[in-house]
Motif scaffolding. Structure first.
Motif, PDB file in Angstrom:
ATOM      1  N   LEU A  22      10.124   7.308  -7.303  1.00 29.70           N
ATOM      2  CA  LEU A  22       9.327   6.255  -6.690  1.00 29.70           C
ATOM      3  C   LEU A  22       8.166   5.906  -7.618  1.00 29.70           C
ATOM      4  CD1 LEU A  22       9.270   7.613  -3.041  1.00 29.70           C
ATOM      5  CD2 LEU A  22      10.699   5.802  -3.964  1.00 29.70           C
ATOM      6  N   PRO A  23       7.602   4.703  -7.450  1.00 30.52           N
ATOM      7  CA  PRO A  23       6.472   4.318  -8.305  1.00 30.52           C
ATOM      8  C   PRO A  23       5.344   5.336  -8.235  1.00 30.52           C
ATOM      9  CG  PRO A  23       7.275   2.423  -7.071  1.00 30.52           C
ATOM     10  CD  PRO A  23       8.004   3.626  -6.545  1.00 30.52           C
ATOM     11  N   SER A  24       4.807   5.702  -9.375  1.00 32.38           N
ATOM     12  CA  SER A  24       3.770   6.730  -9.450  1.00 32.38           C
ATOM     13  C   SER A  24       2.503   6.281  -8.735  1.00 32.38           C
ATOM     14  CB  SER A  24       3.460   7.031 -10.918  1.00 32.38           C
ATOM     15  OG  SER A  24       2.420   7.964 -11.030  1.00 32.38           O
ATOM     16  N   GLY A  25       1.947   7.198  -7.965  1.00 29.18           N
ATOM     17  CA  GLY A  25       0.677   6.929  -7.315  1.00 29.18           C
ATOM     18  C   GLY A  25       0.750   6.132  -6.040  1.00 29.18           C
ATOM     19  N   VAL A  26       1.944   5.738  -5.622  1.00 29.92           N
ATOM     20  CA  VAL A  26       2.096   4.946  -4.399  1.00 29.92           C
ATOM     21  C   VAL A  26       2.464   5.882  -3.247  1.00 29.92           C
ATOM     22  CG1 VAL A  26       3.346   3.058  -3.275  1.00 29.92           C
ATOM     23  CG2 VAL A  26       2.837   2.939  -5.712  1.00 29.92           C
ATOM     24  N   PRO A  27       1.716   5.887  -2.149  1.00 32.64           N
ATOM     25  CA  PRO A  27       2.086   6.738  -1.010  1.00 32.64           C
ATOM     26  C   PRO A  27       3.497   6.428  -0.536  1.00 32.64           C
ATOM     27  CG  PRO A  27      -0.120   5.845  -0.718  1.00 32.64           C
ATOM     28  CD  PRO A  27       0.477   5.142  -1.906  1.00 32.64           C
ATOM     29  N   ALA A  28       4.231   7.460  -0.127  1.00 31.20           N
ATOM     30  CA  ALA A  28       5.618   7.266   0.279  1.00 31.20           C
ATOM     31  C   ALA A  28       6.006   8.254   1.366  1.00 31.20           C
ATOM     32  CB  ALA A  28       6.561   7.415  -0.914  1.00 31.20           C
ATOM     33  N   VAL A  29       6.943   7.837   2.205  1.00 33.79           N
ATOM     34  CA  VAL A  29       7.555   8.678   3.234  1.00 33.79           C
ATOM     35  C   VAL A  29       9.050   8.440   3.169  1.00 33.79           C
ATOM     36  CG1 VAL A  29       7.800   9.082   5.722  1.00 33.79           C
ATOM     37  CG2 VAL A  29       5.531   8.673   4.750  1.00 33.79           C
ATOM     38  N   ILE A  30       9.823   9.523   3.320  1.00 33.86           N
ATOM     39  CA  ILE A  30      11.275   9.428   3.300  1.00 33.86           C
ATOM     40  C   ILE A  30      11.804   9.602   4.716  1.00 33.86           C
ATOM     41  CG2 ILE A  30      13.385  10.263   2.205  1.00 33.86           C
ATOM     42  CD1 ILE A  30      11.255   9.366   0.214  1.00 33.86           C
ATOM     43  N   VAL A  31      12.672   8.696   5.137  1.00 29.04           N
ATOM     44  CA  VAL A  31      13.420   8.871   6.387  1.00 29.04           C
ATOM     45  C   VAL A  31      14.827   9.230   5.971  1.00 29.04           C
ATOM     46  CG1 VAL A  31      14.208   7.806   8.532  1.00 29.04           C
ATOM     47  CG2 VAL A  31      11.978   7.185   7.577  1.00 29.04           C
TER      48      VAL A  31
ATOM     49  N   ALA B 216      15.629  17.416   0.452  1.00 33.62           N
ATOM     50  CA  ALA B 216      14.292  17.932   0.174  1.00 33.62           C
ATOM     51  C   ALA B 216      13.608  17.046  -0.867  1.00 33.62           C
ATOM     52  CB  ALA B 216      14.389  19.359  -0.343  1.00 33.62           C
ATOM     53  N   PHE B 217      12.373  16.652  -0.586  1.00 32.59           N
ATOM     54  CA  PHE B 217      11.616  15.793  -1.487  1.00 32.59           C
ATOM     55  C   PHE B 217      10.180  16.293  -1.591  1.00 32.59           C
ATOM     56  CE2 PHE B 217      14.903  13.141   0.401  1.00 32.59           C
ATOM     57  CZ  PHE B 217      15.474  12.562  -0.720  1.00 32.59           C
ATOM     58  N   GLU B 218       9.484  15.788  -2.612  1.00 34.77           N
ATOM     59  CA  GLU B 218       8.072  16.101  -2.749  1.00 34.77           C
ATOM     60  C   GLU B 218       7.238  15.321  -1.747  1.00 34.77           C
ATOM     61  OE1 GLU B 218       6.990  15.315  -6.743  1.00 34.77           O
ATOM     62  OE2 GLU B 218       8.227  16.921  -7.590  1.00 34.77           O
ATOM     63  N   HIS B 219       7.806  14.265  -1.178  1.00 30.90           N
ATOM     64  CA  HIS B 219       7.084  13.425  -0.228  1.00 30.90           C
ATOM     65  C   HIS B 219       7.319  13.904   1.205  1.00 30.90           C
ATOM     66  CE1 HIS B 219       6.261  10.519  -3.412  1.00 30.90           C
ATOM     67  NE2 HIS B 219       7.516  10.658  -3.781  1.00 30.90           N
ATOM     68  N   PRO B 220       6.435  13.565   2.120  1.00 31.72           N
ATOM     69  CA  PRO B 220       6.707  13.835   3.539  1.00 31.72           C
ATOM     70  C   PRO B 220       7.975  13.114   3.977  1.00 31.72           C
ATOM     71  CG  PRO B 220       4.412  13.171   3.207  1.00 31.72           C
ATOM     72  CD  PRO B 220       5.131  12.918   1.915  1.00 31.72           C
TER      73      PRO B 220
ATOM     74  N   LEU C 298       2.650   7.557   6.619  1.00 32.40           N
ATOM     75  CA  LEU C 298       2.330   6.692   5.489  1.00 32.40           C
ATOM     76  C   LEU C 298       0.898   6.179   5.577  1.00 32.40           C
ATOM     77  CD1 LEU C 298       3.569   5.466   2.937  1.00 32.40           C
ATOM     78  CD2 LEU C 298       4.061   3.410   4.277  1.00 32.40           C
ATOM     79  N   VAL C 299       0.496   5.709   6.748  1.00 36.39           N
ATOM     80  CA  VAL C 299      -0.864   5.188   6.912  1.00 36.39           C
ATOM     81  C   VAL C 299      -1.893   6.293   6.664  1.00 36.39           C
ATOM     82  CG1 VAL C 299      -2.501   4.220   8.581  1.00 36.39           C
ATOM     83  CG2 VAL C 299      -0.175   3.302   8.424  1.00 36.39           C
ATOM     84  N   ASP C 300      -1.605   7.505   7.103  1.00 36.65           N
ATOM     85  CA  ASP C 300      -2.513   8.619   6.834  1.00 36.65           C
ATOM     86  C   ASP C 300      -2.714   8.802   5.325  1.00 36.65           C
ATOM     87  OD1 ASP C 300      -2.969   9.156   9.473  1.00 36.65           O
ATOM     88  OD2 ASP C 300      -1.652  10.902   9.588  1.00 36.65           O
ATOM     89  N   GLN C 301      -1.635   8.660   4.560  1.00 30.59           N
ATOM     90  CA  GLN C 301      -1.776   8.763   3.100  1.00 30.59           C
ATOM     91  C   GLN C 301      -2.579   7.594   2.537  1.00 30.59           C
ATOM     92  OE1 GLN C 301       1.919  10.086   0.865  1.00 30.59           O
ATOM     93  NE2 GLN C 301       2.800   9.721   2.894  1.00 30.59           N
ATOM     94  N   ILE C 302      -2.258   6.393   3.027  1.00 30.66           N
ATOM     95  CA  ILE C 302      -2.966   5.198   2.544  1.00 30.66           C
ATOM     96  C   ILE C 302      -4.463   5.326   2.802  1.00 30.66           C
ATOM     97  CG2 ILE C 302      -3.287   2.720   2.956  1.00 30.66           C
ATOM     98  CD1 ILE C 302      -0.229   2.612   3.573  1.00 30.66           C
ATOM     99  N   GLU C 303      -4.813   5.885   3.943  1.00 29.49           N
ATOM    100  CA  GLU C 303      -6.221   6.040   4.311  1.00 29.49           C
ATOM    101  C   GLU C 303      -6.805   7.358   3.825  1.00 29.49           C
ATOM    102  OE1 GLU C 303      -6.313   5.296   8.514  1.00 29.49           O
ATOM    103  OE2 GLU C 303      -5.831   3.165   8.256  1.00 29.49           O
TER     104      GLU C 303
ATOM    105  N   ASP D 102       0.808  -1.217   0.000  1.00 30.17           N
ATOM    106  CA  ASP D 102       0.000   0.000   0.000  1.00 30.17           C
ATOM    107  C   ASP D 102       0.836   1.260   0.000  1.00 30.17           C
ATOM    108  OD1 ASP D 102      -2.586  -1.348   0.245  1.00 30.17           O
ATOM    109  OD2 ASP D 102      -1.903  -1.890   2.244  1.00 30.17           O
ATOM    110  N   GLY D 103       2.115   1.167   0.409  1.00 28.52           N
ATOM    111  CA  GLY D 103       2.955   2.353   0.481  1.00 28.52           C
ATOM    112  C   GLY D 103       4.393   1.980   0.735  1.00 28.52           C
ATOM    113  N   ILE D 104       5.264   2.986   0.659  1.00 25.74           N
ATOM    114  CA  ILE D 104       6.711   2.763   0.750  1.00 25.74           C
ATOM    115  C   ILE D 104       7.322   3.723   1.760  1.00 25.74           C
ATOM    116  CG2 ILE D 104       8.910   2.810  -0.513  1.00 25.74           C
ATOM    117  CD1 ILE D 104       7.253   2.424  -3.095  1.00 25.74           C
ATOM    118  N   ILE D 105       8.201   3.209   2.616  1.00 30.33           N
ATOM    119  CA  ILE D 105       9.065   4.042   3.449  1.00 30.33           C
ATOM    120  C   ILE D 105      10.491   3.847   2.953  1.00 30.33           C
ATOM    121  CG2 ILE D 105       9.975   4.478   5.760  1.00 30.33           C
ATOM    122  CD1 ILE D 105       7.321   3.523   6.883  1.00 30.33           C
TER     123      ILE D 105
END
Length: 346
Positions: free
Chosen positions: A147-156, A161-165, A311-316, A129-132
């Motif tokens: 990253l794969p298009s349309g897949v929720p993602a978070v960067i640690v 700087a990224f477009e993702h959280p 990530l879960v917030d994005q998935i939901e 459902d998503g990628i960390i």
């Protein structure tokens, strides 16, 4: 005589054994609330007795979710990555998500890019459902990171700087705490055992170390470069012991600090009477070093849990703005630091 094929266990079978409705079994299987604890436990015991396994594929078709997240880490040899992965797994399990771990050795724009490309292709096809994404090298913070298009993602990560959280320890804050402590003890300056140049975390800690000394109008010595390992800390410690006049050392992680402590001991440089040492991370063994190590604690458990939450917030389908979430560090005072004592000239 051929053996009779064992049919799969259904929700109806579980419901009959537990004495509940099929809807109740479905609620328990999908970890949905509104089921009394005693009833939930009875259903779980029936599932265990019958060997019932939920049909994940069918559930995903109904809900659009696989209850699975992927964690991609650029190597698992560093303490920070290992503890972050552990924290992610704990929080994911608490939220009833499975974790698929992929460890790769090369950043997108480094030799060996196939590792990263293969991982991204695989995740584009896998039931997640998503990628960390856990980064270690600063080179990963380039346009080559796709990253794969349309897949929720978070960067640690450590400052890119990224477009993702993204989530990161406040590296600069931790380094400032270390330097300020040593200067407050009267040390004229602070020497630095730095991490590898390609590391975002090492670069952030080195920048803050340098900036703090410049702000205090102190000499900024050339850093000694290590690679996070105790061996590199030992080599750096031998070099610093041979220079003379070194009274305070900030090591970019606890493992290099451990190597430096050994080098100082072998060269007869007492810690903290002759030289004070501060590490970074607060690894579990740091309190057992001799002397016990003053260090900066990173809260990996908070970073991992925060990454899963984002990530879960994005998935939901909750709104999650891009940008960095910084996790505060904590200064841990132990016995490896002490007041500056000017040594008599030899």
């Amino acid at each position: 005589m051929p053996s009779e094929r064992t049919r799969s266990v259904s929700m109806r079978d579980v419901a009959e054994l537990a004495g509940v409705s099929g809807q109740t079994v479905s609620r328990v299987a999908n970890n949905i609330g509104n089921v009394a604890e005693r009833t939930r436990r009875r259903v779980e015991l029936a599932m265990e007795e019958l060997g019932y396994r939920p049909n994940i594929a069918a559930r995903a078709l109904r809900s659009g979710e696989f209850r699975s997240i992927a964690v991609v880490a650029f190597g698992l040899e560093t303490l920070g990555n290992i503890r972050t992965v552990s924290a992610i797994a704990d929080e994911a399990a608490r939220r009833s998500y499975a974790v698929e771990l992929i460890s790769i050795q090369h950043a997108p724009d480094e030799p060996g890019t196939a590792d990263f490309s293969w991982a991204m292709r695989r995740l584009g096809q896998d039931a997640v459902d998503g990628i960390i994404l856990i980064l270690e090298t600063s080179k990963s913070a380039t346009a080559a990171l796709e990253l794969p298009s349309g897949v929720p993602a978070v960067i640690v990560d450590a400052g890119a700087a990224f477009e993702h959280p993204s989530v990161d320890a406040n590296q600069e804050q931790g380094a400032r705490l270390a330097v300020d402590h040593l200067l407050s003890l009267g040390h004229p300056t602070v020497w630095h055992i730095a991490g590898p140049p390609e590391s975002n975390a090492a670069a952030a800690r080195a920048r803050a170390w340098r900036s703090r000394l410049e702000d205090a109008d102190r000499l900024v010595p050339d850093p000694v470069i290590g690679d996070w390992t105790p061996d590199s800390g030992y080599a750096a410690g031998l070099e610093l012991a041979a220079r003379g006049g070194v009274s305070a050392v900030f090591a970019a992680n606890d493992q290099m600090a451990l190597g430096a402590l050994r080098a100082f001991h072998e060269r007869g440089v007492a810690v903290p009477a002759a030289v004070s040492v501060v590490g970074f991370d607060d690894m579990a063994e740091s309190a057992q070093f001799w002397p016990p190590l003053t260090t900066v604690r990173q809260h990996f458990e908070i970073a991992g849990a925060t990454a899963v939450t984002l990530l879960v917030d994005q998935i939901e389908r909750r709104e999650v703005p891009a940008g960095r979430r910084l996790i505060d560090t904590e200064f841990i005072l132990r016995a490896s630091t002490g007041p500056f004592r000017e040594r008599p000239a030899s």
